[in-house]
Design a protein around this motif. Structure first.
Motif, PDB file in Angstrom:
ATOM      1  N   TRP A  65      50.643  38.858  46.658  1.00 55.67           N
ATOM      2  CA  TRP A  65      51.572  37.946  45.978  1.00 55.67           C
ATOM      3  C   TRP A  65      52.960  37.938  46.599  1.00 55.67           C
ATOM      4  O   TRP A  65      53.855  37.280  46.094  1.00 55.67           O
ATOM      5  CB  TRP A  65      51.575  38.282  44.489  1.00 55.67           C
ATOM      6  CG  TRP A  65      50.200  38.009  43.961  1.00 55.67           C
ATOM      7  CD1 TRP A  65      49.713  36.816  43.520  1.00 55.67           C
ATOM      8  CD2 TRP A  65      49.099  38.918  43.933  1.00 55.67           C
ATOM      9  NE1 TRP A  65      48.384  36.919  43.209  1.00 55.67           N
ATOM     10  CE2 TRP A  65      47.976  38.206  43.450  1.00 55.67           C
ATOM     11  CE3 TRP A  65      48.954  40.266  44.268  1.00 55.67           C
ATOM     12  CZ2 TRP A  65      46.729  38.802  43.290  1.00 55.67           C
ATOM     13  CZ3 TRP A  65      47.711  40.856  44.113  1.00 55.67           C
ATOM     14  CH2 TRP A  65      46.614  40.132  43.622  1.00 55.67           C
ATOM     15  N   SER A  66      53.126  38.625  47.729  1.00 60.19           N
ATOM     16  CA  SER A  66      54.325  38.430  48.536  1.00 60.19           C
ATOM     17  C   SER A  66      54.216  37.104  49.286  1.00 60.19           C
ATOM     18  O   SER A  66      55.187  36.624  49.850  1.00 60.19           O
ATOM     19  CB  SER A  66      54.474  39.581  49.541  1.00 60.19           C
ATOM     20  OG  SER A  66      53.401  39.571  50.465  1.00 60.19           O
ATOM     21  N   CYS A  67      53.008  36.511  49.258  1.00 59.92           N
ATOM     22  CA  CYS A  67      52.754  35.253  49.957  1.00 59.92           C
ATOM     23  C   CYS A  67      52.818  34.052  49.012  1.00 59.92           C
ATOM     24  O   CYS A  67      52.564  32.929  49.417  1.00 59.92           O
ATOM     25  CB  CYS A  67      51.381  35.297  50.627  1.00 59.92           C
ATOM     26  SG  CYS A  67      51.167  36.701  51.733  1.00 59.92           S
ATOM     27  N   GLY A  68      53.152  34.279  47.759  1.00 62.81           N
ATOM     28  CA  GLY A  68      53.194  33.208  46.775  1.00 62.81           C
ATOM     29  C   GLY A  68      52.263  33.505  45.611  1.00 62.81           C
ATOM     30  O   GLY A  68      51.699  34.589  45.492  1.00 62.81           O
ATOM     31  N   ARG A  69      52.087  32.498  44.755  1.00 60.35           N
ATOM     32  CA  ARG A  69      51.306  32.681  43.530  1.00 60.35           C
ATOM     33  C   ARG A  69      49.804  32.515  43.804  1.00 60.35           C
ATOM     34  O   ARG A  69      49.162  31.561  43.382  1.00 60.35           O
ATOM     35  CB  ARG A  69      51.782  31.715  42.453  1.00 60.35           C
ATOM     36  CG  ARG A  69      53.223  31.976  42.021  1.00 60.35           C
ATOM     37  CD  ARG A  69      53.685  31.092  40.876  1.00 60.35           C
ATOM     38  NE  ARG A  69      53.721  29.681  41.221  1.00 60.35           N
ATOM     39  CZ  ARG A  69      52.990  28.740  40.636  1.00 60.35           C
ATOM     40  NH1 ARG A  69      52.147  29.063  39.673  1.00 60.35           N
ATOM     41  NH2 ARG A  69      53.116  27.480  41.011  1.00 60.35           N
ATOM     42  N   VAL A  70      49.251  33.481  44.518  1.00 62.23           N
ATOM     43  CA  VAL A  70      47.845  33.434  44.917  1.00 62.23           C
ATOM     44  C   VAL A  70      46.943  33.509  43.676  1.00 62.23           C
ATOM     45  O   VAL A  70      47.042  34.442  42.884  1.00 62.23           O
ATOM     46  CB  VAL A  70      47.510  34.603  45.861  1.00 62.23           C
ATOM     47  CG1 VAL A  70      46.020  34.608  46.202  1.00 62.23           C
ATOM     48  CG2 VAL A  70      48.359  34.525  47.129  1.00 62.23           C
ATOM     49  N   PRO A  71      46.052  32.522  43.473  1.00 67.47           N
ATOM     50  CA  PRO A  71      45.156  32.535  42.309  1.00 67.47           C
ATOM     51  C   PRO A  71      43.963  33.456  42.529  1.00 67.47           C
ATOM     52  O   PRO A  71      43.593  33.761  43.675  1.00 67.47           O
ATOM     53  CB  PRO A  71      44.713  31.077  42.195  1.00 67.47           C
ATOM     54  CG  PRO A  71      44.795  30.550  43.595  1.00 67.47           C
ATOM     55  CD  PRO A  71      45.922  31.274  44.265  1.00 67.47           C
ATOM     56  N   LEU A  72      43.364  33.887  41.424  1.00 63.26           N
ATOM     57  CA  LEU A  72      42.209  34.769  41.479  1.00 63.26           C
ATOM     58  C   LEU A  72      41.074  34.192  40.639  1.00 63.26           C
ATOM     59  O   LEU A  72      41.304  33.620  39.572  1.00 63.26           O
ATOM     60  CB  LEU A  72      42.536  36.157  40.931  1.00 63.26           C
ATOM     61  CG  LEU A  72      43.735  36.907  41.483  1.00 63.26           C
ATOM     62  CD1 LEU A  72      44.914  36.767  40.518  1.00 63.26           C
ATOM     63  CD2 LEU A  72      43.414  38.382  41.676  1.00 63.26           C
ATOM     64  N   THR A  73      39.847  34.384  41.107  1.00 68.65           N
ATOM     65  CA  THR A  73      38.652  34.046  40.338  1.00 68.65           C
ATOM     66  C   THR A  73      37.749  35.269  40.363  1.00 68.65           C
ATOM     67  O   THR A  73      37.204  35.621  41.415  1.00 68.65           O
ATOM     68  CB  THR A  73      37.920  32.828  40.929  1.00 68.65           C
ATOM     69  OG1 THR A  73      38.843  31.725  41.040  1.00 68.65           O
ATOM     70  CG2 THR A  73      36.748  32.424  40.058  1.00 68.65           C
ATOM     71  N   LEU A  74      37.618  35.933  39.208  1.00 68.40           N
ATOM     72  CA  LEU A  74      36.951  37.232  39.155  1.00 68.40           C
ATOM     73  C   LEU A  74      35.944  37.278  38.014  1.00 68.40           C
ATOM     74  O   LEU A  74      36.076  36.567  37.015  1.00 68.40           O
ATOM     75  CB  LEU A  74      37.980  38.352  38.966  1.00 68.40           C
ATOM     76  CG  LEU A  74      39.130  38.421  39.982  1.00 68.40           C
ATOM     77  CD1 LEU A  74      40.164  39.443  39.525  1.00 68.40           C
ATOM     78  CD2 LEU A  74      38.601  38.765  41.361  1.00 68.40           C
TER      79      LEU A  74
END
Length: 366
Positions: A182-191
């Motif tokens: 998340w230093s790269c932005g608002r990375v989404p997750l699907t878990l």
């Protein structure tokens, strides 16, 4: 479909070169052994002690990938790919690059097979995701500002049940500090999670599933249960169904306090979820400082008769902000632990003293 007999007489690396070379201009993977065949070829099995379960239904693995959103042209990180059941539809969805992190070295040969067949669009890392910093593997061109739309990066994983909850809590802390991926932005997750855990993550106020995990996930992310998978779809079938949850980090967290403070308040708040909030939160302070719990409720404007599962996310924000104001005046309170042995012994002694005094009064009045 390639037969298993073929692998017994031809070197695997040679077999792989044929479809890779002949389908250079085709985006989709060349014909490969099925996941069932891969499992037999490499003698793979799901280990119960590692909470492993294989998902072999291609319709379901495709549905998981589709629920993540737009994959085409994205950098995708898959956690715990196992034999590659979800990895294949990720590659076939047009991902620019796929990186998988797998702890169990038994799965590495089958994943390497996929890597070669995908013309090295897939990178395989042998490592423990709990100790892995994803920032180091995300290409710089995918990094965006936090307030921008989410970057073209996705994290997807069908996680072992024993890892799923500790991992999402660890990642929530990274989201709060904008570190790791998340230093790269608002990375989404699907878990994936056990269905009950998934229901806890998305649980609204007054729900029977409302808990600390609900509050911690929802103050940092927009969460949505995409769909559920029956346990019988897995091999071996677990005794529970599975929920697929999508997380999108919020631009601005609902609570503007340090993660550790928010976690501390929620831990105390929900350790007695059906008791009154005043009773649950009293363990934040030494027993002789009842004035502080009164101050905290007065500052928050929350009624002392409400119960934790009834609180909205905004109510929890008010309690966290009030606790922050109390501890700003007395920072040593942040180190107080009601479970400390010395404190527990003193608390028992005080209880015994109160009980003894009550018994003595009763005897005098009898």
């Amino acid at each position: 479909m390639w037969s298993l007999e073929l692998y017994g007489c031809i070197n695997l690396s040679i077999v792989l070169q044929v479809p890779v070379m002949s389908l250079q201009n085709v985006a989709r993977l060349p014909p490969l052994p099925t996941i069932q065949e891969i499992i037999r070829m490499f003698g793979l099995s799901a280990r119960k002690k590692l909470s492993q379960n294989f998902l072999l239904d291609l319709n379901l693995t495709k549905k998981i990938v589709k629920s993540a959103g737009k994959i085409d042209g994205c950098f995708v990180i898959e956690v715990g790919p196992g034999p590659g059941g979800i990895t294949r539809p990720i590659l076939n969805s047009g991902a620019e690059k796929v990186l998988v992190v797998e702890k169990d070295k038994r799965f590495l040969p089958s994943l390497q097979l996929l890597s070669e067949a995908s013309k090295n669009k897939l990178d395989v890392i042998h490592g423990d995701i709990l100790n892995f910093n994803l920032e180091s593997v995300i290409p710089a061109e995918h990094k965006v500002a936090w307030a921008d739309n989410p970057p073209n990066v996705h994290i997807i994983g069908n996680l072992p049940f024993s890892v799923a909850t500790p991992l999402i809590v660890q990642w929530l802390e990274s989201i709060s500090t904008q570190k790791n991926a998340w230093s790269c932005g608002r990375v989404p997750l699907t878990l994936t999670f056990q269905k009950e855990v998934a229901e806890r993550i998305i649980a609204p106020p007054k729900s029977e599933y409302r808990c600390r995990l609900s509050a911690m996930c929802q103050y940092l992310c927009d969460v949505k249960l995409k769909f559920t998978i029956p346990g019988r779809a897995f091999v071996p079938p677990p005794k529970v169904d599975v929920g697929v949850v999508h997380f999108t980090p919020k631009v601005k967290p609902l609570i503007s306090q340090p993660f550790q403070l928010v976690e501390r308040v929620n831990r105390h708040l929900f350790h007695l979820p059906n008791k009154l909030c005043k009773q649950s939160l009293s363990t934040l302070f030494p027993p002789h400082r009842e004035d502080l719990i009164c101050d905290m409720f007065e500052l928050s404007g929350i009624g002392q008769q409400v119960r934790p599962f009834q609180l909205t996310n905004k109510d929890i924000k008010r309690l966290c902000d009030a606790y922050a104001r109390v501890t700003d005046k007395e920072p040593d309170l942040l180190d107080y632990d009601f479970r400390d042995r010395t404190e527990a012994h003193a608390r028992r002694h005080r209880t015994q003293t109160v009980v003894s005094a009550l018994e003595e009064r009763l005897l005098k009045n009898s």
